[in-house]
Design a protein around this motif. Sequence first.
Motif, PDB file in Angstrom:
ATOM      1  N   PRO A   1       7.482   3.889   0.304  1.00 49.30           N
ATOM      2  CA  PRO A   1       6.431   3.868  -0.720  1.00 49.30           C
ATOM      3  C   PRO A   1       6.350   5.197  -1.461  1.00 49.30           C
ATOM      4  O   PRO A   1       6.730   6.235  -0.920  1.00 49.30           O
ATOM      5  CB  PRO A   1       5.159   3.616   0.092  1.00 49.30           C
ATOM      6  CG  PRO A   1       5.495   4.031   1.477  1.00 49.30           C
ATOM      7  CD  PRO A   1       6.959   3.835   1.656  1.00 49.30           C
TER       8      PRO A   1
ATOM      9  N   GLU B   1       9.498  -5.139  -4.492  1.00 50.85           N
ATOM     10  CA  GLU B   1       8.262  -5.140  -5.285  1.00 50.85           C
ATOM     11  C   GLU B   1       8.327  -4.124  -6.415  1.00 50.85           C
ATOM     12  O   GLU B   1       7.910  -4.394  -7.541  1.00 50.85           O
ATOM     13  CB  GLU B   1       7.062  -4.824  -4.386  1.00 50.85           C
ATOM     14  CG  GLU B   1       6.584  -6.006  -3.583  1.00 50.85           C
ATOM     15  CD  GLU B   1       5.287  -5.725  -2.838  1.00 50.85           C
ATOM     16  OE1 GLU B   1       4.831  -6.624  -2.134  1.00 50.85           O
ATOM     17  OE2 GLU B   1       4.742  -4.612  -2.952  1.00 50.85           O
TER      18      GLU B   1
ATOM     19  N   LYS C   1       5.031  -1.958  -2.243  1.00 52.54           N
ATOM     20  CA  LYS C   1       5.238  -1.653  -0.831  1.00 52.54           C
ATOM     21  C   LYS C   1       6.695  -1.346  -0.521  1.00 52.54           C
ATOM     22  O   LYS C   1       6.995  -0.593   0.368  1.00 52.54           O
ATOM     23  CB  LYS C   1       4.852  -2.857   0.043  1.00 52.54           C
ATOM     24  CG  LYS C   1       3.401  -3.167   0.129  1.00 52.54           C
ATOM     25  CD  LYS C   1       3.143  -4.129   1.305  1.00 52.54           C
ATOM     26  CE  LYS C   1       3.880  -5.450   1.192  1.00 52.54           C
ATOM     27  NZ  LYS C   1       3.412  -6.362   0.157  1.00 52.54           N
ATOM     28  N   HIS C   2       7.592  -2.020  -1.198  1.00 49.88           N
ATOM     29  CA  HIS C   2       9.004  -1.788  -0.887  1.00 49.88           C
ATOM     30  C   HIS C   2       9.863  -2.009  -2.131  1.00 49.88           C
ATOM     31  O   HIS C   2       9.353  -2.323  -3.201  1.00 49.88           O
ATOM     32  CB  HIS C   2       9.470  -2.668   0.265  1.00 49.88           C
ATOM     33  CG  HIS C   2       9.100  -4.107   0.123  1.00 49.88           C
ATOM     34  ND1 HIS C   2       9.664  -4.907  -0.823  1.00 49.88           N
ATOM     35  CD2 HIS C   2       8.197  -4.878   0.769  1.00 49.88           C
ATOM     36  CE1 HIS C   2       9.150  -6.122  -0.726  1.00 49.88           C
ATOM     37  NE2 HIS C   2       8.245  -6.122   0.221  1.00 49.88           N
TER      38      HIS C   2
END
Lengths: 685, 380
Positions: free
Chosen positions: A235, A253, A249-250
Amino acid sequence: MVGSQSADSSEHEDQPSSREVWANGICMKTSEVEAKLDEGNIQEAESSLREGLSLNFEEARALLGRLEYQRGNVEAALHVFDGIDLQAAIQRLQPSLSEKQQSRKGRSRGDSQHAVSQHAASLVLEAIYLKAKSLQKLGRLNDAAHECKRVLDAVEKIFHQGIPDVQVDNRLQDTVSQAVELLPELWKQAGCYHEAMSAYRRALLSQWNLNDDSCSRIQKGFAVFLLHSGVEAGPPSLAAQVDGSYVPKHNLEEAILLLMILVRKFNLGKIAWDPSVLEHLTFALSLCGQTSVLAKELEQIMPGCSGRKKAALNLLRKSLHKHEQPDDLIALLLAAKICSEDSHLAAEGMGYAQRAMSNAQGRNEHLKGVAIRMLGLCSGKQAKVSPSDFERSRLQSEALKSLDAAITFEKKNPDLLFELGVLYAEQRNLNTALRYAKQFIDATGGSLLKGWRLLALILSAQHRFSEAEVVIGAALDETAKWEQGPLLRLKAKLKTSQSLPMEAIETYRYFLALVQAQRKSFGSLRSVSQAEDDRVNEYEVWHGLADLYYRLSHWKDMEVCLGKARELKQYSAEVIHTEGVMLQGRGQVDEAMSAYINALLVDPSFVPCKILIGAMLSKRDSNALPAARSILSDALRIEPTNRMAWHYLGIIHRVDGRIADAVDCFQASCMLEESDPIENFSSIL
Amino acid sequence: MSEDSSSSEETNTPTTSISQDTFVTETTTTSAFNIPPEAPPSSSSSNVHLAIQSLSSIVTTVSPSLLSQDQDPAFFLLHNPDISSQVSSLLHLPDSGAGDNNLCRWFYDTFQSSEPNLQLVVLRFLPIIAGLYLSRIVLKKPLAGFEAILLALYAHETTSRAGQAITVSVPDLSYPSIYHESKEPPKDINSAELNLAVISPSLEPHGTVRSTRRARIVGVALELYYSKIYLMPVGSKIDFCKFCKVWSGQDGDICQDGEFEDDQENLELQDDQENLEFQDDQENVGKESVHMEGRIGLPWELLQPVLRILGHCLLGPNKDKKLIAAASAACRSLYSRSLHDINPQAILATRSLLRLSKMALDPNNNVDHTEIPVSNVISL
């Protein structure tokens, strides 16, 4: 942007044929300087520049470096740049400029000085930048990255509050933008992926005053890197996170966010259209199965995967219109596939499949088998709603013919084996169906639940219950606990039909415990690959138990189970029907009748109720016989293989004195009973 | 609940579980390598030492003398082409997947040693192991050895994720994010209705490979492979691409969409060479007709990690020509397969990959924007 004293881009159009250098309003041909450089005499080249253009040492060196760089002599350029003490130059720049920043209001006085300082900064930063580029060209990527990083560090030191929007020198801004863009590239080429990640984030999260084009290029580069590098970025730092804003988040995304921002920028007309952005977004969203988001974004989509098949089909209808692209093979196949899943669309689907067949030519010939298969599936579906017996059998044989033809094209496709198995089973050609079901299990290595279920159903239709149980047992072994629901249901029904009520109840009990444990241990995110919904599963337990207690005439227990089933599934024709059965069993005939009628109001094509109404009417008095006969015929239209319907129709014929017809009906009923599965074959599809 | 289920897992599928059990017990009795996961880091060199010694008895190109070199031996195992080609030939032997296969046991023990560098060596061969395993299911060969390795990888991923699902919440641009601002007043992001997608569902422990979970177990092993893919040598990725082609059961070359014709021509030559090499491989190792015979079912749980790996091979930062050629061939085959399956999600993903790889080859899309404008007028 504010123009500066440096050469404008407009000058590039009428370029002189030979290179020349400009400084302090003086122009000088470079041939002489270049000759000195070629001899390796940097000092002399430098001094002739200083004399000719009245420059100081650093300016002359920077100019020479750029000249060498442009001539492609990167090694020499590097040598020239090494001669400048860039670190010292940066330090000299820092205080003077930050002072200027503070006294920005005294414009008239500060402006010229400001411009001079920016000019000096630009000179130094460009020199470092070109040094980085030279190193890159020499393949010294790590060194290049470090030099490039120095440019950015220097900019951050010089401009504390980020680069000012309006006052910045054109050329300085260009250098900064290029350095911002170059740094992640360099780390990437050097194989330092984590450094590349942070360089991308630094580029996008700090204030560099980038224009839309270069910002978008960096965003796209980062998105692609996030998607495909295989390195997890982690993040973003807390400093970058603003309250209330979305923080990915990762990697996936973050990539999707960036790509969506790019699409929006295009929609707002801020950047030129780049088709690859859309392809990347399509890939990323397909991975997540979120094609409906894509559809929303663009209002155009590859149909069939958003779950809203009606909308997809409408789009396909439009795109296949004769004024659009009526011969698009993929669209035709997709449309046929959607239609093959709904008997009311099947006729339309047959049309698409036929068009697909005639278009599967040339390089698309390999898809011919797929088109034929779709024709077979649609014909099979259409047969179910056809009004006449003649039409139905014609369509059924057409379906078989098509699927048989398709398998010669698609020898390796096990789906076809399954579809043939179901089709033969529905026509009660059980031996052939059995063969296909076995082949399907072999071809898939037993990895698909539906294969096991089909095999067990076919065996049950042949009244080979113990073998069916062995199959279910093997299937249970091959299935993880949470997905055993449909198999346990079949097992309980097998026990019921073998008149083993205690074992059936035991199976149901285990099934129920499983469903309830599952609901406790999983949230909404459990695997849904082959499993069914918990609520459906639990409903089936209670409904199956109610049916079992009916057979045992345990009315109290039956009522309890029905109550539970009703809680889980309100307004279900099936539940109301079973309620009617219970009432009839207790002798409450009128209440039973009204339950059946209610069930039909809920689902007008619910066959079991039609049959029971027909049966009740036939017992009442002779005036009701025509009504009974018509409702039973209706039931047979929907489900021609229902043995109970044939049975009661036979009774009506007998009462009416049409003995020959009655015999035919009883015979049909008898034959069907010998091949009746414990569950409808179409329940697998 | 999970404890419960894992213990009951052991009692199923007579054929696989028995061989599996014997496999595991053999390793526990014979091996000194079965070091518990919480082994201190100081034992790492001895782990590598033991792994190489036992491998040298199986693979002739590995010699214990390798340990005396300056080079990191685990790195050497990962990248040495001679070792990988010999291991690959051994894996291609017809009975290589059996429970008593030495190489399989070496892979299993080595992965269980919990030495990250050695685990990478095991992952390097995952494409071949998973590829052969899935293609051999229908041939009814003994596969307990392969299954043990795959289950070990699955268990590793299950533990490191604590069984949790991986989800993606697709952003809603009407709310501000770290990369953009929104004109609307910022509301609470938590109340926003995000589209939540499950990329990889939660993981249950599995003691055996049940046929209905096979695709998922291999899929999770591939997810693990993907998470380390930037450390993998190119050869391993090329192995993977070749198996994608086999799995698809489609020869992507004969069934062109027209759209992808151009890149096809560019790559055709290399592609043919690849095929030849691959067939050579096959002939060298006992003429197993895996090529075009190994078509398997491709449910999404397997196809999705496959596509992510292919995306990396085609569009990742490391541009290797041979790899890109192999990956686009694989992609064409999978695209063709998804057309045959009329699987819209797969059509979309594979078609996008093909289009992107074609765009990447187009020089117009490769302008270097970091280059300074070249002009004959140089000014200060």
